[in-house]
Design a protein around this motif. Structure first.
Motif, PDB file in Angstrom:
ATOM      1  N   ILE A   1      11.712   3.713  -6.071  1.00  0.00           N
ATOM      2  CA  ILE A   1      10.708   4.767  -6.233  1.00  0.00           C
ATOM      3  C   ILE A   1      11.250   6.079  -5.711  1.00  0.00           C
ATOM      4  O   ILE A   1      11.066   7.144  -6.329  1.00  0.00           O
ATOM      5  CB  ILE A   1       9.409   4.382  -5.496  1.00  0.00           C
ATOM      6  N   GLU A   2      11.945   6.041  -4.573  1.00  0.00           N
ATOM      7  CA  GLU A   2      12.508   7.264  -4.017  1.00  0.00           C
ATOM      8  C   GLU A   2      13.585   7.844  -4.942  1.00  0.00           C
ATOM      9  O   GLU A   2      13.674   9.066  -5.103  1.00  0.00           O
ATOM     10  CB  GLU A   2      13.082   6.969  -2.636  1.00  0.00           C
TER      11      GLU A   2
ATOM     12  N   ALA B   1       6.788  17.463  -0.640  1.00  0.00           N
ATOM     13  CA  ALA B   1       6.851  17.526   0.824  1.00  0.00           C
ATOM     14  C   ALA B   1       5.954  16.461   1.447  1.00  0.00           C
ATOM     15  O   ALA B   1       6.353  15.778   2.408  1.00  0.00           O
ATOM     16  CB  ALA B   1       6.430  18.918   1.298  1.00  0.00           C
ATOM     17  N   PHE B   2       4.745  16.294   0.899  1.00  0.00           N
ATOM     18  CA  PHE B   2       3.841  15.276   1.431  1.00  0.00           C
ATOM     19  C   PHE B   2       4.425  13.876   1.229  1.00  0.00           C
ATOM     20  O   PHE B   2       4.333  13.020   2.126  1.00  0.00           O
ATOM     21  CB  PHE B   2       2.482  15.375   0.742  1.00  0.00           C
TER      22      PHE B   2
ATOM     23  N   ARG C   1       6.772   9.008   3.449  1.00  0.00           N
ATOM     24  CA  ARG C   1       7.793   7.961   3.517  1.00  0.00           C
ATOM     25  C   ARG C   1       8.317   7.808   4.938  1.00  0.00           C
ATOM     26  O   ARG C   1       8.573   6.695   5.405  1.00  0.00           O
ATOM     27  CB  ARG C   1       8.938   8.288   2.541  1.00  0.00           C
ATOM     28  N   MET C   2       8.471   8.925   5.653  1.00  0.00           N
ATOM     29  CA  MET C   2       8.928   8.833   7.045  1.00  0.00           C
ATOM     30  C   MET C   2       7.868   8.166   7.929  1.00  0.00           C
ATOM     31  O   MET C   2       8.188   7.339   8.792  1.00  0.00           O
ATOM     32  CB  MET C   2       9.258  10.236   7.566  1.00  0.00           C
ATOM     33  N   ILE C   3       6.607   8.529   7.692  1.00  0.00           N
ATOM     34  CA  ILE C   3       5.526   7.888   8.453  1.00  0.00           C
ATOM     35  C   ILE C   3       5.484   6.397   8.164  1.00  0.00           C
ATOM     36  O   ILE C   3       5.316   5.563   9.074  1.00  0.00           O
ATOM     37  CB  ILE C   3       4.175   8.549   8.109  1.00  0.00           C
ATOM     38  N   LEU C   4       5.657   6.046   6.896  1.00  0.00           N
ATOM     39  CA  LEU C   4       5.618   4.640   6.513  1.00  0.00           C
ATOM     40  C   LEU C   4       6.766   3.868   7.157  1.00  0.00           C
ATOM     41  O   LEU C   4       6.590   2.737   7.633  1.00  0.00           O
ATOM     42  CB  LEU C   4       5.687   4.535   4.977  1.00  0.00           C
TER      43      LEU C   4
ATOM     44  N   VAL D   1       0.839  -1.208   0.000  1.00  0.00           N
ATOM     45  CA  VAL D   1       0.000   0.000   0.000  1.00  0.00           C
ATOM     46  C   VAL D   1       0.869   1.251   0.000  1.00  0.00           C
ATOM     47  O   VAL D   1       0.594   2.217  -0.721  1.00  0.00           O
ATOM     48  CB  VAL D   1      -0.956  -0.009   1.213  1.00  0.00           C
ATOM     49  N   GLY D   2       1.931   1.250   0.793  1.00  0.00           N
ATOM     50  CA  GLY D   2       2.836   2.396   0.810  1.00  0.00           C
ATOM     51  C   GLY D   2       3.474   2.627  -0.542  1.00  0.00           C
ATOM     52  O   GLY D   2       3.590   3.771  -1.012  1.00  0.00           O
ATOM     53  N   GLY D   3       3.909   1.558  -1.213  1.00  0.00           N
ATOM     54  CA  GLY D   3       4.490   1.690  -2.540  1.00  0.00           C
ATOM     55  C   GLY D   3       3.504   2.240  -3.553  1.00  0.00           C
ATOM     56  O   GLY D   3       3.848   3.086  -4.384  1.00  0.00           O
ATOM     57  N   ILE D   4       2.235   1.764  -3.480  1.00  0.00           N
ATOM     58  CA  ILE D   4       1.211   2.253  -4.408  1.00  0.00           C
ATOM     59  C   ILE D   4       0.968   3.740  -4.216  1.00  0.00           C
ATOM     60  O   ILE D   4       0.837   4.504  -5.185  1.00  0.00           O
ATOM     61  CB  ILE D   4      -0.097   1.452  -4.234  1.00  0.00           C
TER      62      ILE D   4
END
Length: 592
Positions: A293-294, A248-249, A254-257, A168-171
């Motif tokens: 992705i990053e 920024a979002f 990514r940090m939250i994930l 889900v994070g990757g999507i």
């Protein structure tokens, strides 16, 4: 080179074929990427072994053995990653090498197609952008993405919840990337366009610095430049603002994930569903899965610029195809024929020269006279093959000039344009047209024919004097004499001189007439465009142009006498015109 270019047009896009030529190198990068991504599992496996095997057994030897294996794996991964980066840099250099000459030919031809300066230089910037992206870390993301499922599967093996969280994070990150691309496409295009316009204006002002300063145009052009520069800055702000919020979002997400998967794994450890080592391993695997992705997001600006450059190059190379290899023709030595030619400025369909027809035989000289804006210089450009003909043909010994390759035709053409342009280099290099195999004897012979030999010897280093860009170290008369020598270099068959005595004194006029006579004596053809009769002393034919048409042509003395008689004959008194009627047309303007 030309055969390769012709094959590329038959097989597909020239830009695509330049990339395709590096296919073996791309395959090597893909293989290295596979090994690098497999070795990227080292950290996760190491953490699992530390928590589940070393800590429980308290075995120092096991710890040392595992650590040495991990060290070797990391060193191998770093080495392969370094080699992969160097291979991509060489792919970029190879791509540039295959297209650079074609791009130069394109840049040199585009002004003759009606392109503006900013448009003419854009292909070079596009090539630089594509090469720069190929040489960066950006392409590594494309090679790493196919291996992302391996790390997602690893997360699923540890625990399904961890796997689904990673997917889900990757999507979400991919969706943000695509949304960023959609929002930045328009602003990025406008930014590139305004940057080209700003560069073109700055370059034009630099090249005309003397005129700008002498005529007091600095402030006015400065204001105009400020407007263009402000537009470029505004386009940059719009391009930045179109993606800054999303970026920024994405960074915060990514940090939250990253922290979220650690929290979820800790919850599963508390529940006894995974081990402590699995918690750290899952975090590492997810980080590695999202790394391509990053990287893609970090290099997205370069990717967008390279993609736009790729499309522009594909388009312009298809619109201006490379000249096909033509069979060499024998050197012309008989005649030049213009058959009902219509000539317009590049990029337009409006004729400036209309229905011009004449024939010149070897040994003849034609003086072309007439009022300003009558089409004389346009006809000169058509004769040497630099401006397109809308209709009709110009033939050298029966062969249309389109049947000649430009460089081959140039060996038989001598051209002195109205606006003299010299290049940064020595006097000898400019006269020899920068041909690497030019003989000193031929250079000196051309200079003597132009009456410039003694003038050149008087320069600080003679023929080896560097004249600077545009010939800035020479006076106007010196530049014109050197340019005349360049036009005469190699004894060309057709010599076209546009206002050749504009900057010459009496001695220069005499040398010019001697040069014209020498060309005729060796069997060449000379066309002289002038407003000063002093340049017509050694031509045998004169043509008068008015409103783009040849009004009269014949032996020099007869035509000039007719013009003088017409200009000295008093015009009859005009009849009283009705109120509001247009005045009668003026007689032929005086020549000279």
């Amino acid at each position: 080179m030309k055969q390769a270019t012709r094959r590329s047009r038959d097989d597909g896009s020239e830009v695509y074929n330049a990339l395709k030529a590096s296919s073996p190198a791309f395959i090597g990068v893909a293989v290295f990427s596979a090994v690098v991504n497999i070795l990227a599992l080292t950290g996760s496996i190491y953490m699992l072994q530390l928590y589940d095997r070393v800590l429980s057994s308290r075995s120092i030897s096991t710890l040392v053995g595992l650590s040495l294996i991990v060290l070797a794996a990391y060193l191998l991964q770093g080495g392969l990653d370094t080699i992969r980066g160097k291979m991509l840099a060489r792919i970029g250099a190879r791509f540039d090498e295959l297209l650079s000459r074609r791009i130069f030919d394109l840049v040199a031809a585009m002004p003759l197609k009606g392109a503006r300066q900013a448009e003419s230089l854009q292909p070079i910037r596009d090539l630089d952008q594509i090469r720069g992206f190929l040489s960066s870390l950006g392409p590594t993301a494309l090679f790493d993405m196919p291996f992302m499922p391996i790390f997602f599967i690893g997360c699923f093996i540890i625990h399904p919840w961890l796997g689904w969280m990673s997917v889900v994070g990757g999507i979400v990150i991919i969706a943000l990337t695509l949304y960023t691309d959609a929002k930045s496409k328009g602003p990025s295009y406008e930014l590139t366009k305004s940057a080209a316009e700003r560069h073109a204006m700055a370059e034009t002002s630099r090249r005309n610095a003397e005129v700008v300063r002498a005529l007091g145009m600095v402030e006015f052009l400065g204001r105009r430049y400020e407007e263009v520069h402000t537009k470029h800055v505004d386009d940059g702000l719009r391009a930045s603002e179109s993606t800054s919020g999303i970026s920024a979002f994405a960074k915060v997400f990514r940090m939250i994930l990253q922290s979220g998967i650690l929290g979820l794994a800790a919850y599963l450890v508390i529940k006894g569903e995974v081990s402590g080592g699995s918690m750290i391993a899952a975090s590492i695997m997810m980080s590695r899965a999202l790394a391509p992705i990053e990287i893609a997001v970090a290099h997205w600006k370069g990717f967008t610029a390279a993609r736009q450059g790729y499309r522009r190059l594909e388009h312009i190379l298809s619109v201006v195809p490379a000249q096909e290899e033509l069979m060499p023709l024998p050197a012309p030595k008989g005649q030049v024929v213009a058959e009902d030619i219509y000539v317009g400025a590049p990029g337009t369909n409006t004729p400036i020269v209309q229905a011009a027809s004449f024939q010149l035989r070897a040994g003849q000289g034609l003086g072309l006279i007439g009022p300003s804006a009558s089409g004389k210089s346009t006809l000169a450009r058509a004769l040497v093959g630099v401006w397109p003909m809308l209709r009709g043909d110009i033939r050298l010994d029966g062969a249309a000039i389109e049947q000649w390759e430009s460089d081959q035709l140039g060996r038989h053409i001598g051209y002195l344009p109205q606006d003299v342009e010299l290049f940064d280099g020595t006097v000898a290099e400019n006269i020899a047209r920068f041909q690497p195999d030019a003989s000193p004897e031929a250079v000196i012979a051309a200079a003597k024919t132009a009456g410039a030999h003694d003038l050149i010897l008087g320069l600080p280093e003679g023929y080896n004097t560097r004249i600077g860009e545009g010939g800035t170290s020479l006076s106007g008369g010196q530049r014109q004499r050197v340019a005349l020598a360049r036009a005469l270099y190699g004894d060309p068959f057709l010599v076209v001189l546009d206002e050749p005595n504009a900057s010459l004194d009496g001695a220069g006029d005499e040398a010019l007439n001697e040069a014209i006579l020498s060309v005729r004596k060796r069997g060449g053809i000379v066309v002289v465009i002038t407003h000063r009769p002093a340049a017509l002393g050694n031509v045998d034919l004169v043509a008068i142009m008015e409103e783009g048409r040849i009004k009269a042509m014949g032996p020099r003395d007869e035509v000039l006498q007719a013009v003088m008689k017409r200009n000295t004959t008093p015009a009859p008194a005009p009849a009283r015109a009705a109120p509001g009627a247009a005045p009668q047309a003026a007689s032929l303007r005086e020549v000279g």
